[in-house]
Scaffold this motif. Structure first.
Motif, PDB file in Angstrom:
ATOM      1  N   LEU A  23      38.999  83.840  96.388  1.00  0.00           N
ATOM      2  CA  LEU A  23      39.104  83.159  95.266  1.00  0.00           C
ATOM      3  C   LEU A  23      37.938  82.836  94.516  1.00  0.00           C
ATOM      4  O   LEU A  23      37.973  82.942  93.419  1.00  0.00           O
ATOM      5  CB  LEU A  23      39.859  81.731  95.693  1.00  0.00           C
ATOM      6  CG  LEU A  23      40.166  80.736  94.435  1.00  0.00           C
ATOM      7  CD1 LEU A  23      41.300  81.441  93.610  1.00  0.00           C
ATOM      8  CD2 LEU A  23      40.785  79.132  95.092  1.00  0.00           C
ATOM      9  N   THR A  24      36.698  82.709  95.257  1.00  0.00           N
ATOM     10  CA  THR A  24      35.404  82.505  94.437  1.00  0.00           C
ATOM     11  C   THR A  24      35.204  83.816  93.705  1.00  0.00           C
ATOM     12  O   THR A  24      34.968  83.651  92.385  1.00  0.00           O
ATOM     13  CB  THR A  24      34.437  82.409  95.633  1.00  0.00           C
ATOM     14  OG1 THR A  24      34.696  81.035  96.166  1.00  0.00           O
ATOM     15  CG2 THR A  24      33.074  82.459  94.877  1.00  0.00           C
ATOM     16  N   TYR A  25      35.427  84.950  94.195  1.00  0.00           N
ATOM     17  CA  TYR A  25      35.505  86.191  93.272  1.00  0.00           C
ATOM     18  C   TYR A  25      36.252  86.354  92.189  1.00  0.00           C
ATOM     19  O   TYR A  25      35.831  86.439  91.148  1.00  0.00           O
ATOM     20  CB  TYR A  25      35.612  87.305  94.319  1.00  0.00           C
ATOM     21  CG  TYR A  25      35.377  88.494  93.704  1.00  0.00           C
ATOM     22  CD1 TYR A  25      34.071  89.241  93.442  1.00  0.00           C
ATOM     23  CD2 TYR A  25      36.370  89.424  93.004  1.00  0.00           C
ATOM     24  CE1 TYR A  25      33.674  90.679  92.885  1.00  0.00           C
ATOM     25  CE2 TYR A  25      36.301  90.688  92.258  1.00  0.00           C
ATOM     26  CZ  TYR A  25      34.790  91.047  92.202  1.00  0.00           C
ATOM     27  OH  TYR A  25      34.461  92.244  91.719  1.00  0.00           O
ATOM     28  N   ALA A  26      37.392  86.059  92.335  1.00  0.00           N
ATOM     29  CA  ALA A  26      38.189  85.862  91.247  1.00  0.00           C
ATOM     30  C   ALA A  26      37.993  84.808  90.207  1.00  0.00           C
ATOM     31  O   ALA A  26      37.945  85.270  88.994  1.00  0.00           O
ATOM     32  CB  ALA A  26      39.925  85.461  91.773  1.00  0.00           C
ATOM     33  N   LEU A  27      37.509  83.690  90.713  1.00  0.00           N
ATOM     34  CA  LEU A  27      37.121  82.774  89.591  1.00  0.00           C
ATOM     35  C   LEU A  27      35.872  83.207  88.866  1.00  0.00           C
ATOM     36  O   LEU A  27      35.642  83.011  87.548  1.00  0.00           O
ATOM     37  CB  LEU A  27      36.709  81.389  90.228  1.00  0.00           C
ATOM     38  CG  LEU A  27      36.340  80.165  89.573  1.00  0.00           C
ATOM     39  CD1 LEU A  27      37.634  79.709  88.402  1.00  0.00           C
ATOM     40  CD2 LEU A  27      35.943  79.071  90.492  1.00  0.00           C
ATOM     41  N   ILE A  28      34.715  83.871  89.721  1.00  0.00           N
ATOM     42  CA  ILE A  28      33.876  84.370  88.857  1.00  0.00           C
ATOM     43  C   ILE A  28      34.058  85.333  87.871  1.00  0.00           C
ATOM     44  O   ILE A  28      33.637  85.420  86.925  1.00  0.00           O
ATOM     45  CB  ILE A  28      32.715  84.977  90.058  1.00  0.00           C
ATOM     46  CG1 ILE A  28      32.069  83.784  90.674  1.00  0.00           C
ATOM     47  CG2 ILE A  28      31.694  85.839  89.188  1.00  0.00           C
ATOM     48  CD1 ILE A  28      31.110  84.227  91.973  1.00  0.00           C
ATOM     49  N   MET A  29      34.965  86.228  88.251  1.00  0.00           N
ATOM     50  CA  MET A  29      35.553  87.109  87.326  1.00  0.00           C
ATOM     51  C   MET A  29      36.004  86.695  86.194  1.00  0.00           C
ATOM     52  O   MET A  29      35.829  87.179  85.028  1.00  0.00           O
ATOM     53  CB  MET A  29      36.262  88.237  88.072  1.00  0.00           C
ATOM     54  CG  MET A  29      35.606  89.018  89.337  1.00  0.00           C
ATOM     55  SD  MET A  29      33.943  90.008  88.743  1.00  0.00           S
ATOM     56  CE  MET A  29      34.312  91.034  87.554  1.00  0.00           C
ATOM     57  N   VAL A  30      36.927  85.462  86.194  1.00  0.00           N
ATOM     58  CA  VAL A  30      37.714  85.338  85.183  1.00  0.00           C
ATOM     59  C   VAL A  30      36.457  84.481  84.235  1.00  0.00           C
ATOM     60  O   VAL A  30      36.563  84.520  83.063  1.00  0.00           O
ATOM     61  CB  VAL A  30      38.568  83.956  85.678  1.00  0.00           C
ATOM     62  CG1 VAL A  30      38.971  82.959  84.513  1.00  0.00           C
ATOM     63  CG2 VAL A  30      39.913  84.760  86.326  1.00  0.00           C
ATOM     64  N   MET A  31      35.547  83.785  84.753  1.00  0.00           N
ATOM     65  CA  MET A  31      34.396  82.925  84.247  1.00  0.00           C
ATOM     66  C   MET A  31      33.480  84.127  83.299  1.00  0.00           C
ATOM     67  O   MET A  31      33.196  83.659  82.347  1.00  0.00           O
ATOM     68  CB  MET A  31      33.602  82.267  85.241  1.00  0.00           C
ATOM     69  CG  MET A  31      34.311  81.046  85.670  1.00  0.00           C
ATOM     70  SD  MET A  31      34.896  79.881  84.399  1.00  0.00           S
ATOM     71  CE  MET A  31      33.569  79.619  83.496  1.00  0.00           C
TER      72      MET A  31
END
Length: 135
Positions: free
Chosen positions: A6-14
């Motif tokens: 989830l951290t990776y997905a959040l970083i990519m969205v950001m």
């Protein structure tokens, strides 16, 4: 794998979100993050640098550099506090005040893009999750 978290997905969205914001703010003469400082002054003009640091939750050099750039661009100016001459107050110029509407429009449009395809319940859930996430 890291890219499954989830951290990776959040970083990519950001990252995507930040790039969109940068592209939208550039024509106004702003860099990403400067609008956050301006927003504090739109709320209450004449804050001190210390008050801006506390409200933004950033390091002093970050605010110093941002203020220097905003001053050079003609969006803010600093003046001594009449009661404490060693303290400078930051004030919006007319050009800085005029940025409020366009910046708010960019943020609203970017918010809409971020939530595109979500129904009302999903939007409410996303908002609640982000607002209650640990900082």
């Amino acid at each position: 794998m890291l890219d499954e978290t989830l951290t990776y997905a959040l970083i990519m969205v950001m990252k995507t979100h930040r790039n969109r914001m940068a592209a939208a703010l550039a024509p106004l003469g702003l860099h990403t993050g400067q609008e956050l400082l301006l927003n504090q002054l739109w709320r209450q003009d004449g804050l001190t640098q210390g008050e801006l640091i506390a409200r933004l939750g950033v390091e002093p050099p970050t605010v110093t550099k941002t203020l220097q750039r905003l001053e050079r661009a003609g969006f803010v100016h600093r003046s001594p506090d009449p009661d404490r001459p060693r303290v400078a107050r930051v004030h919006l110029t007319e050009a800085g005040k005029a940025l409020r509407g366009p910046v708010e429009e960019i943020w609203a449009r970017t918010d809409e893009e971020l939530q595109h395809g979500l129904d009302d319940a999903e939007r409410a859930l996303l908002s609640r999750l982000f607002r209650t996430a640990p900082r």
